[in-house]
Write a protein that holds these residues in place. Structure first.
Motif, PDB file in Angstrom:
ATOM      1  N   LEU A 177       0.744  -1.281  -0.073  1.00 21.35           N
ATOM      2  CA  LEU A 177      -0.043   0.132  -0.014  1.00 21.35           C
ATOM      3  C   LEU A 177       1.013   1.243   0.110  1.00 21.35           C
ATOM      4  N   GLN A 178       2.078   1.321   0.382  1.00 20.06           N
ATOM      5  CA  GLN A 178       2.974   2.331   0.472  1.00 20.06           C
ATOM      6  C   GLN A 178       3.847   2.368  -0.636  1.00 20.06           C
ATOM      7  N   LYS A 233       5.748   2.335  -4.500  1.00 22.63           N
ATOM      8  CA  LYS A 233       5.964   2.723  -5.571  1.00 22.63           C
ATOM      9  C   LYS A 233       5.703   1.853  -6.841  1.00 22.63           C
ATOM     10  N   SER A 263       0.681  -0.088  -8.707  1.00 19.46           N
ATOM     11  CA  SER A 263      -0.172   0.549  -9.233  1.00 19.46           C
ATOM     12  C   SER A 263      -1.468   0.986  -8.183  1.00 19.46           C
ATOM     13  N   ASP A 264      -2.254   1.803  -8.300  1.00 17.47           N
ATOM     14  CA  ASP A 264      -3.131   2.320  -7.556  1.00 17.47           C
ATOM     15  C   ASP A 264      -4.302   1.124  -7.782  1.00 17.47           C
ATOM     16  N   GLU A 265      -4.425   0.576  -8.848  1.00 16.25           N
ATOM     17  CA  GLU A 265      -5.521  -0.752  -9.203  1.00 16.25           C
ATOM     18  C   GLU A 265      -4.857  -1.859  -8.325  1.00 16.25           C
ATOM     19  N   LYS A 270      -3.070  -1.973  -5.583  1.00 16.90           N
ATOM     20  CA  LYS A 270      -3.244  -1.407  -4.296  1.00 16.90           C
ATOM     21  C   LYS A 270      -4.691  -1.883  -4.052  1.00 16.90           C
ATOM     22  N   THR A 271      -5.642  -1.313  -4.577  1.00 15.66           N
ATOM     23  CA  THR A 271      -6.914  -1.592  -4.460  1.00 15.66           C
ATOM     24  C   THR A 271      -7.575  -3.070  -4.431  1.00 15.66           C
ATOM     25  N   SER A 318      -5.824  -4.262  -1.149  1.00 17.26           N
ATOM     26  CA  SER A 318      -6.510  -3.786   0.166  1.00 17.26           C
ATOM     27  C   SER A 318      -7.812  -4.340   0.487  1.00 17.26           C
TER      28      SER A 318
END
Length: 165
Positions: free
Chosen positions: A149-150, A152, A155-157, A159-160, A163
């Motif tokens: 989650l932290q 780099k 990707s945001d996807e 991480k989603t 999570s």
């Protein structure tokens, strides 16, 4: 007498064994606070390449972190190469171990490009994403999730997706 010897042996083995959760916590602290690198390294001093793959990988990480504290470039490089040799040995020994892959990913993501140790980031990332759901240890799952989650590298996807697991 025989029973007493077995009992003493069992107790000494438990005392000598290293708690993996303690190692994980020490690694995280050392990665964020250079004052804790020595403590992390000392925790793993007795680990050899014959030990469990995850511990071998963490020992490599400890040595690689120690390299950051060296003054001379030559010493930094020598220590870093030694640390990487432990990590790569752990990978060879147990390539399907998600924790070993996680340790290598963390090192490669945070290593300067100059050291040319970034070749496996995508491979390890894919491996972790593919096998994350199957982690049975809640502690390990939370530990890897916090890193992702932290990070780099993810990707945001990605991480989603992590999570939500």
């Amino acid at each position: 007498m025989k029973f007493l010897m077995v009992l003493i042996s069992a107790i000494s083995i438990n005392i000598l064994s290293i708690d993996i959760n303690t190692v994980r916590k020490a690694y995280k602290e050392a990665a964020h606070d250079h004052n804790k690198i020595e403590t992390f390294n000392n925790l793993l001093l007795k680990i050899t390449k014959k030990d469990k793959a995850a511990l071998v990988a963490y020992k490599g990480a400890a040595i690689a972190l120690l390299a950051k504290q060296e003054k001379k470039i030559k010493d930094k490089k020598a220590l870093f190469i030694e640390g990487v040799s432990y990590v790569e040995h752990a990978i060879e020994k147990s390539s399907n171990n998600i924790e070993v892959r996680f340790v290598r990913l963390g090192i490669q993501e945070n290593t300067p490009k100059l050291l040319k140790y970034k070749d496996n980031i995508e491979e390890d990332k894919r491996f972790i994403l593919k096998h994350f759901k199957g982690i049975t240890s809640l502690n390990l799952k939370r530990y890897i999730k916090d890193y992702i989650l932290q990070s780099k590298a993810f990707s945001d996807e990605e991480k989603t997706v992590i999570s939500s697991q």
